[in-house]
Design an enzyme around this catalytic site. Sequence first.
Site, mmCIF file in Angstrom:
data_model
loop_
_atom_site.group_PDB
_atom_site.id
_atom_site.type_symbol
_atom_site.label_atom_id
_atom_site.label_comp_id
_atom_site.label_asym_id
_atom_site.label_seq_id
_atom_site.Cartn_x
_atom_site.Cartn_y
_atom_site.Cartn_z
ATOM 1 N N HIS A 172 -22.794 -46.753 84.983
ATOM 2 C CA HIS A 172 -23.367 -47.943 84.350
ATOM 3 C C HIS A 172 -22.273 -48.998 84.234
ATOM 4 C CE1 HIS A 172 -26.937 -45.857 83.950
ATOM 5 N NE2 HIS A 172 -27.014 -45.644 82.653
ATOM 6 N N LYS A 564 -33.191 -51.429 71.744
ATOM 7 C CA LYS A 564 -33.701 -52.731 72.183
ATOM 8 C C LYS A 564 -35.190 -52.870 71.857
ATOM 9 C CE LYS A 564 -33.811 -53.548 76.655
ATOM 10 N NZ LYS A 564 -35.173 -53.956 77.059
#
Length: 901
Positions: A172, A564
Site C-alpha cells: 500500500h 472512513k
Amino acid sequence: MTPDSPAFSEPTPTEAIRVIGRFEAGRGIPDAMRSDVRMLGQLLGQVLREAGGDDLFEDVERLRLATIQAYEDHSSDAFDRAAAIADSFTIARADEVARAFTCYFHLVNLAEEHQRVRVLRERAGQAPSTGSGAQATDTVAGAYARLREEVGDDEARRRLDGLRFHPVFTAHPTEARRRAVSSSIRRLSELLTQHDAASAGGSEEHRARRRMLEEIDTLWRTAPLRAQKPSPTDEVRTVMGVFDETLFTTVPHVYRRIDDALRGEESGATAPVVPAFVRIGSWVGGDRDGNPFVTAAVTREASQIASDHVLRGLERALDRIGRTLTLAADDTPPSAEVTALWERFAAAEPTVADELAARSPDEPHRRVVLVMARRVAATRRGDEEGYTGPEELLAELRTVQSSLVAAGARRHAFGGVQHLIWQVETYGFHLTELEVRQHSQVHAKALAELEAGGPISTQTEEVLEVFRAIADIQRDRGLRAAGRYVVSFTQAASDLANVYELARHALGDDAPVLDVVPLFETFADLQAAPGILAEAVTFPEFRERMAATGNRLEVMLGYSDSSKDVGPVAANLALYTAQEKIARWAQESGIELTLFHGRGGALGRGGGPANSAILAQPPHSVDGRFKLTEQGEVIFARYGEPAIAMRHIDQVAAATLLASSPTVEERTSRAAARYAEVAATMDAASRERFFALVKAEGFAPWFATVTPMEEIGLLALGSRPARRGLSVESLEDLRAIPWVFAWTQARINLAGWFGLGTALEAVGDEELLTEAYGEWPLLRTMVDNVAMSLAKTDERIARQYLALGDRDDLAALVLDELALTRRWVIRLTGGEGLLENKPVLQRAVQLRSPYVDALSLLQLRALRALRSAPEQPEGSGADAEQQRLLLLSVSGVAAGLQNTG
C-alpha cells in the site's frame, strides 16, 4: 507585510542561537541525542553552504528561527512573520528550502532511531532476570512468567508452544521517501555508530565525520521524488531489502534472546523452549484488489524472487555454520545417520565429495553441513540434486543436531545449528507466505461470464490464471508458499464460495489448496460477519479444509474503510463488537480462530502501538495468535533496524501471549460490560457528528479543495491507483489511504480523532469517563491514540487549509470538534497539555513540530497558487513548478510527522 518591515525585524545571530538553544533544551532531549542532532544539523548546514552558498543557508535559518518563535509564543504576529518569509522566496528558493527541511527531518529521525537503539543496547547489556517478579510483562519472558503464575507451568508451556506472530507486508503506497534516500540514511546510521565508538578527537572520529558529510551531501543531491511509479516487481524487491538487511538474521536472535531470558545458563546447552513463532506474510505481488498492474505473472515472479532471496540466505548461513564445525571425529564422533547422509552424497557426487573431504579431513559434521549448503544452492538453481522441500532440509539438520548431542557437543547442537533450524522453520524455502487478495465483485462478474457460456473477458481470464499461478507456486515451494485467498468486501457467504468455484473453472480437480479468508470492511459488513461465517463453514470446501487443518479458520477485519465509513470512534467500537461476537461463535463451534487485523500505519487506519491494542481485544479473540498488515513507512520503522525489530517483535509477541491470560481477559470483559451504556452513547453521538460532516452536500469536492488530496495522487508512491474512479464525487470514490494522508498533510489529522469530543460530551460524566479511562482498555487505547493524533495537528495551519474552501460551515464544524476533542482528551489523560503522560512521545512530536510548520507554510503557498491559477495545459511551466514544490513539501511533511497513510 514583508520580512523587511519593522514588525519583522530580524534577530541578531546571538539571539537566534539563544532562541534555538532554548527550544531544544526545553524538549527534554537526552544529552547524547541532542549532541547527535546538533552535529548532524551542523553537517547539513555545511553541505547547504557548499552546495547553495551562504544565502541558501541563511534563508533556511531565517525560516527555521521564525517557525520556532511562532511555535513557542503562539502569537499571530510571529506566525504571520513565518508565513511571510515562506511567501517571500522565489519558487526556486522555496524548492531548495523545502528540500533542506526534508533532509533535516531524515537526520532527526535517524538521530532518534539511533537513541532508541542506544537505549535498547544498554538494556540488553544488563543481565536477564529469570525470576518472575522482576520481569516487565512487555517481553515474552516476562509475559511467560506472569502466565506461569496464573495458569501453571504445563498450561503456560502449551500456550508458548502455540504462540504465533504473523505480520503481513503490503505494498500500500504510504512510503513517501525513495529507496535511494532510505539507503543513504541506513549508511548514515552505520557511520553514526562508528562515530560513537571512536575516541573523541581521534582519527577515526574525524574519518566518520568526513564520511557523514559526504553522505549528507549525497542525501541533499539525491532527487527526493520518484520520477515514476514503482512497478509491483519494484515493490517486491524493496520489501526483500528488509529481509536481506534485517529480518533473516534478526528473527533467530529474537528467539535466542527470549530463550536466554527464560532459561539463563541452560540456554544454548539444551533444547530451547522457544518455538519459531514468527511467520512473515506478504501481499506484495499478490494484492490485486484495485491494482490492475498485479497480474498472475507478477504473482509468480514475486514468489520466485522471495524464494531466491531465502535460498541464498540459507546457503550463506549453512556455509558459515558449516565452516565453524571443525570438530574432529575422535572427540565428536558422528552418528550412524550422519555417516549415512555423507555416504549417500559421496555416492551421488564423488568428485565434490572428494574435494570436501580434502578440505575437511576427519571433520564429518562440517562436511555434511557444507553438503547441505551445496544442495540448497542446487535447489535455488532448480537442479535435480536439490531438496524436494524445506522439510527434507529440516530433517537433515535435526539429524546433525542429534548427532552432536550424542557426541557431547551440545553447545554446537543448540547454538549455530539451532539457529539454522529456526530460520528454516520460520521462512521455509518461500520466505514470505504470499497471499492473494481480490474484490468480491470481480469474482461475481467473472463467475457470471463463465456460467453464461459465451466468450470471456480479459479480466476473467486473468482471474482464472491467478489460480493456476497459486497451483504452480504450491507445487514448486509447498503449501505455505501461497494459498490464502483474501476476499475484499465480503458481504455474503456466497462471496467465499465463489472463490472455490472459480478455482474449479480454472483447474478442475487439480485446483490448488485454498484457505479462503473473508475481509469484513464496512460497518454493515462487520455487523453481519458472524452470520456470514456461520453459513460459510457449512460449505463442503470449508468443512474439508478445516478438517485438514485442525478446525482452523482465519477472518480479516478492515480498519480503514470502517473508519472512513462511520468515523474513527464508531469504527473502533464496531470492530470490538464484531471481534467479540466472532470469537464467541468460534469458541462455541470448537473453531481455532485467527483474526487478521487490516491495520494501517496512521491512527485513522488502526495504527498506533500494536501491543496496547492487542491487550485491549475481547476475550478469546487473540488466544496466542496475532496477525496484522504492515505497510509503507511502518515496515522500515519497525523492521529496518535490527535492535528495533527485535524489541518490536518481542513486545508484540508478549502482548499476544498475555492477552489470553485470565486476569487480562477478566479485566477486559468486566470493563466492556460495565461501560456498555457509555459505548452505546459514544457510538451514536460520534456517528451522528461524523455524518453531519461527510454527508453534508458538497463535502467531497470541498475536501479535495482544502487538502492536497488530488495532488497526492500525483506522487509516485506505489503501483496502486489512489482512487477507484476518475474523480472524487463522493467519499466512496476515495481509497482509505489518501483519505488519511490528505488530512495528515493539512495538519488536521481528522481521520484519527473526529467525533471523539462529541462522543465524550454526550456521556458528559467526567468522573465516570475518568474511571473508564483507567479501567477500560478499549477507551484508554482510543484516547491515547487520539492524543497522539491531536499532538500532530496545528490549529493555526489547519485554519489556513480550511480557508481554501468556500464553506465556513464545514470549517467551523471541524474546528469546533477539534477544540472539543482536545479539551476532553486533556481532561482524561491529565496535565495541562497533550501527551504529558507520555513524555518520550511528547518530546518527539514537539521536537519536529515547528520544522513541520515550515514545510506546511511552503505547501500552503503552492496550494494557494494551484487553486487560484487559471486552467492551464498539464505540465505547463508555472503550474509544474508549483506542483513540484507541493510534492516536495508533501514528502517533507510525511518525514516530519513520521507517517502518511
